[in-house]
Design a protein around this motif. Structure first.
Motif, PDB file in Angstrom:
ATOM      1  N   LEU A  11       4.356   8.035   3.657  1.00 16.23           N
ATOM      2  CA  LEU A  11       3.734   6.725   3.414  1.00 16.23           C
ATOM      3  C   LEU A  11       2.602   6.460   4.404  1.00 16.23           C
ATOM      4  O   LEU A  11       1.543   5.939   4.043  1.00 16.23           O
ATOM      5  N   ARG A  12       2.830   6.817   5.655  1.00 19.76           N
ATOM      6  CA  ARG A  12       1.776   6.626   6.671  1.00 19.76           C
ATOM      7  C   ARG A  12       0.537   7.437   6.309  1.00 19.76           C
ATOM      8  O   ARG A  12      -0.591   6.954   6.414  1.00 19.76           O
ATOM      9  N   ASP A  13       0.757   8.685   5.885  1.00 21.33           N
ATOM     10  CA  ASP A  13      -0.375   9.544   5.501  1.00 21.33           C
ATOM     11  C   ASP A  13      -1.127   8.940   4.314  1.00 21.33           C
ATOM     12  O   ASP A  13      -2.356   8.938   4.275  1.00 21.33           O
ATOM     13  N   GLY A  14      -0.352   8.459   3.353  1.00 19.63           N
ATOM     14  CA  GLY A  14      -0.962   7.878   2.164  1.00 19.63           C
ATOM     15  C   GLY A  14      -1.787   6.647   2.502  1.00 19.63           C
ATOM     16  O   GLY A  14      -2.906   6.472   1.996  1.00 19.63           O
ATOM     17  N   ASN A  15      -1.251   5.807   3.372  1.00 25.54           N
ATOM     18  CA  ASN A  15      -1.993   4.608   3.759  1.00 25.54           C
ATOM     19  C   ASN A  15      -3.265   4.971   4.521  1.00 25.54           C
ATOM     20  O   ASN A  15      -4.313   4.348   4.349  1.00 25.54           O
ATOM     21  N   ARG A  16      -3.171   6.038   5.315  1.00 30.74           N
ATOM     22  CA  ARG A  16      -4.354   6.504   6.051  1.00 30.74           C
ATOM     23  C   ARG A  16      -5.441   6.957   5.059  1.00 30.74           C
ATOM     24  O   ARG A  16      -6.615   6.631   5.227  1.00 30.74           O
ATOM     25  N   ARG A  17      -5.031   7.686   4.023  1.00 28.28           N
ATOM     26  CA  ARG A  17      -6.010   8.104   3.003  1.00 28.28           C
ATOM     27  C   ARG A  17      -6.629   6.884   2.327  1.00 28.28           C
ATOM     28  O   ARG A  17      -7.838   6.818   2.114  1.00 28.28           O
ATOM     29  N   PHE A  18      -5.783   5.897   2.017  1.00 26.83           N
ATOM     30  CA  PHE A  18      -6.273   4.692   1.351  1.00 26.83           C
ATOM     31  C   PHE A  18      -7.300   3.977   2.229  1.00 26.83           C
ATOM     32  O   PHE A  18      -8.381   3.596   1.766  1.00 26.83           O
ATOM     33  N   VAL A  19      -6.954   3.816   3.502  1.00 26.29           N
ATOM     34  CA  VAL A  19      -7.827   3.069   4.419  1.00 26.29           C
ATOM     35  C   VAL A  19      -9.158   3.790   4.632  1.00 26.29           C
ATOM     36  O   VAL A  19     -10.208   3.157   4.763  1.00 26.29           O
ATOM     37  N   THR A  20      -9.100   5.123   4.636  1.00 25.27           N
ATOM     38  CA  THR A  20     -10.337   5.878   4.881  1.00 25.27           C
ATOM     39  C   THR A  20     -11.034   6.264   3.566  1.00 25.27           C
ATOM     40  O   THR A  20     -11.926   7.116   3.557  1.00 25.27           O
ATOM     41  N   ASN A  21     -10.583   5.624   2.474  1.00 27.94           N
ATOM     42  CA  ASN A  21     -11.246   5.818   1.184  1.00 27.94           C
ATOM     43  C   ASN A  21     -11.186   7.274   0.687  1.00 27.94           C
ATOM     44  O   ASN A  21     -12.135   7.776   0.110  1.00 27.94           O
ATOM     45  N   GLN A  22     -10.038   7.927   0.942  1.00 29.02           N
ATOM     46  CA  GLN A  22      -9.866   9.307   0.493  1.00 29.02           C
ATOM     47  C   GLN A  22      -8.668   9.414  -0.450  1.00 29.02           C
ATOM     48  O   GLN A  22      -7.943  10.412  -0.443  1.00 29.02           O
ATOM     49  N   SER A  23      -8.451   8.358  -1.238  1.00 28.71           N
ATOM     50  CA  SER A  23      -7.291   8.313  -2.130  1.00 28.71           C
ATOM     51  C   SER A  23      -7.272   9.494  -3.101  1.00 28.71           C
ATOM     52  O   SER A  23      -8.315   9.925  -3.593  1.00 28.71           O
ATOM     53  N   ALA A  24      -6.040   9.952  -3.360  1.00 29.16           N
ATOM     54  CA  ALA A  24      -5.869  11.103  -4.252  1.00 29.16           C
ATOM     55  C   ALA A  24      -5.392  10.656  -5.629  1.00 29.16           C
ATOM     56  O   ALA A  24      -4.847  11.450  -6.391  1.00 29.16           O
ATOM     57  N   ALA A  25      -5.593   9.371  -5.943  1.00 28.33           N
ATOM     58  CA  ALA A  25      -5.035   8.798  -7.172  1.00 28.33           C
ATOM     59  C   ALA A  25      -5.438   9.579  -8.420  1.00 28.33           C
ATOM     60  O   ALA A  25      -4.685   9.651  -9.391  1.00 28.33           O
ATOM     61  N   SER A  26      -6.609  10.215  -8.397  1.00 25.96           N
ATOM     62  CA  SER A  26      -7.065  10.929  -9.586  1.00 25.96           C
ATOM     63  C   SER A  26      -6.176  12.133  -9.897  1.00 25.96           C
ATOM     64  O   SER A  26      -6.127  12.599 -11.029  1.00 25.96           O
ATOM     65  N   THR A  27      -5.433  12.634  -8.892  1.00 23.49           N
ATOM     66  CA  THR A  27      -4.535  13.767  -9.155  1.00 23.49           C
ATOM     67  C   THR A  27      -3.074  13.335  -9.292  1.00 23.49           C
ATOM     68  O   THR A  27      -2.271  14.038  -9.896  1.00 23.49           O
ATOM     69  N   THR A  28      -2.718  12.168  -8.734  1.00 25.72           N
ATOM     70  CA  THR A  28      -1.311  11.759  -8.769  1.00 25.72           C
ATOM     71  C   THR A  28      -1.008  10.823  -9.940  1.00 25.72           C
ATOM     72  O   THR A  28       0.143  10.545 -10.216  1.00 25.72           O
ATOM     73  N   SER A  29      -2.018  10.345 -10.608  1.00 23.01           N
ATOM     74  CA  SER A  29      -1.784   9.391 -11.695  1.00 23.01           C
ATOM     75  C   SER A  29      -2.324   9.914 -13.027  1.00 23.01           C
ATOM     76  O   SER A  29      -2.808   9.153 -13.857  1.00 23.01           O
ATOM     77  N   THR A  30      -2.225  11.210 -13.209  1.00 26.64           N
ATOM     78  CA  THR A  30      -2.752  11.822 -14.426  1.00 26.64           C
ATOM     79  C   THR A  30      -1.717  11.794 -15.565  1.00 26.64           C
ATOM     80  O   THR A  30      -0.529  11.555 -15.325  1.00 26.64           O
ATOM     81  N   HIS A  31      -2.163  12.086 -16.759  1.00 25.04           N
ATOM     82  CA  HIS A  31      -1.246  12.168 -17.899  1.00 25.04           C
ATOM     83  C   HIS A  31      -0.286  13.339 -17.731  1.00 25.04           C
ATOM     84  O   HIS A  31       0.870  13.271 -18.157  1.00 25.04           O
ATOM     85  N   ALA A  32      -0.759  14.407 -17.098  1.00 26.82           N
ATOM     86  CA  ALA A  32       0.115  15.559 -16.870  1.00 26.82           C
ATOM     87  C   ALA A  32       1.279  15.163 -15.959  1.00 26.82           C
ATOM     88  O   ALA A  32       2.431  15.546 -16.187  1.00 26.82           O
ATOM     89  N   ARG A  33       0.957  14.389 -14.939  1.00 23.88           N
ATOM     90  CA  ARG A  33       1.993  13.935 -14.001  1.00 23.88           C
ATOM     91  C   ARG A  33       3.004  13.044 -14.726  1.00 23.88           C
ATOM     92  O   ARG A  33       4.207  13.166 -14.547  1.00 23.88           O
ATOM     93  N   ARG A  34       2.499  12.136 -15.548  1.00 28.03           N
ATOM     94  CA  ARG A  34       3.377  11.265 -16.338  1.00 28.03           C
ATOM     95  C   ARG A  34       4.308  12.097 -17.204  1.00 28.03           C
ATOM     96  O   ARG A  34       5.520  11.899 -17.219  1.00 28.03           O
TER      97      ARG A  34
END
Ligand SMILES: [Zn+2]
Length: 209
Positions: A11-34
């Motif tokens: 969670l800490r790593d994820g928040n760090r990515r979010f704060v530094t604008n390096q979110s990985a949402a494009s790979t974790t929220s895909t239709h394949a993942r669903r």
């Protein structure tokens, strides 16, 4: 299932990515993942957060489908249905980290403060049930203190409310208490800053974490 300490690090790593604008949402929220989650879920953390539209748990921790079991309710209060939701996820999925996440400028905490300071009264019985759950910890905060700076008061009230919810989860359920004592379940308190996007873990965090 990963341990509470590892989940916290994630969670800490994820928040760090979010704060530094390096979110990985494009790979974790895909239709394949669903599609990959149709057979089941193994959320690595349970988050009890506020309904405030500015505090979406998945986004601020940069997580995607299947990662977080999220319960959102105004003021991140703990009533029986919230305890039941946490019990369900901890028992069913083996999730070992529970995060209660409050946030700056929380409307439910502000409304409770206003009421305790005699400025407003809440009319709706349903809304009252939320204010009444926030009230005890904020009331304790107000008693025995002189005049406080409004911002400092709000800050302390948000944290006191988070601590109250954390305590309730730790001690308000035999099932959760058993998992804490015997099976590595960890309940921690956190605050999200609307101003910076940073999540600060401040209650129940292990030394090494
Ligand atoms: Zn809020």
């Amino acid at each position: 299932m990963i341990s509470a300490v590892d989940a916290l690090a994630r969670l800490r790593d994820g928040n760090r990515r979010f704060v530094t604008n390096q979110s990985a949402a494009s790979t974790t929220s895909t239709h394949a993942r669903r599609a990959g989650l149709l057979a089941g879920q193994e959320p690595f953390a349970i988050v009890l957060g506020c309904s405030d539209s500015r505090v979406p748990a998945e986004l601020v921790f940069d997580q995607g489908f299947g990662d977080l079991f999220v319960i959102r309710v105004a003021g991140n209060i703990v009533a029986p249905s919230q305890v039941g939701s946490v019990e369900f996820a901890a028992a069913r999925f083996g999730t070992r980290l529970v995060v209660v996440m409050g946030h700056s400028q929380c409307g439910a905490v502000a409304a409770t403060l206003e009421e305790l300071l005699g400025r407003t009264t809440t009319q709706s019985r349903n809304l009252r049930s939320i204010v009444e759950r926030v009230r005890p910890s904020v009331e304790t905060l107000l008693s025995g203190r002189g005049k406080m700076d409004p911002d400092a008061l709000m800050h302390d009230a948000v944290r006191a409310n988070v601590r109250a919810s954390v305590n309730h989860l730790r001690h308000g359920s035999e099932l959760l208490e058993g998992l804490i004592i015997g099976d590595g379940l960890l309940v921690v308190g956190a605050e999200y800053s609307l101003e910076s996007g940073v999540v600060t873990f401040f209650d129940g965090v292990p030394e090494a974490g």
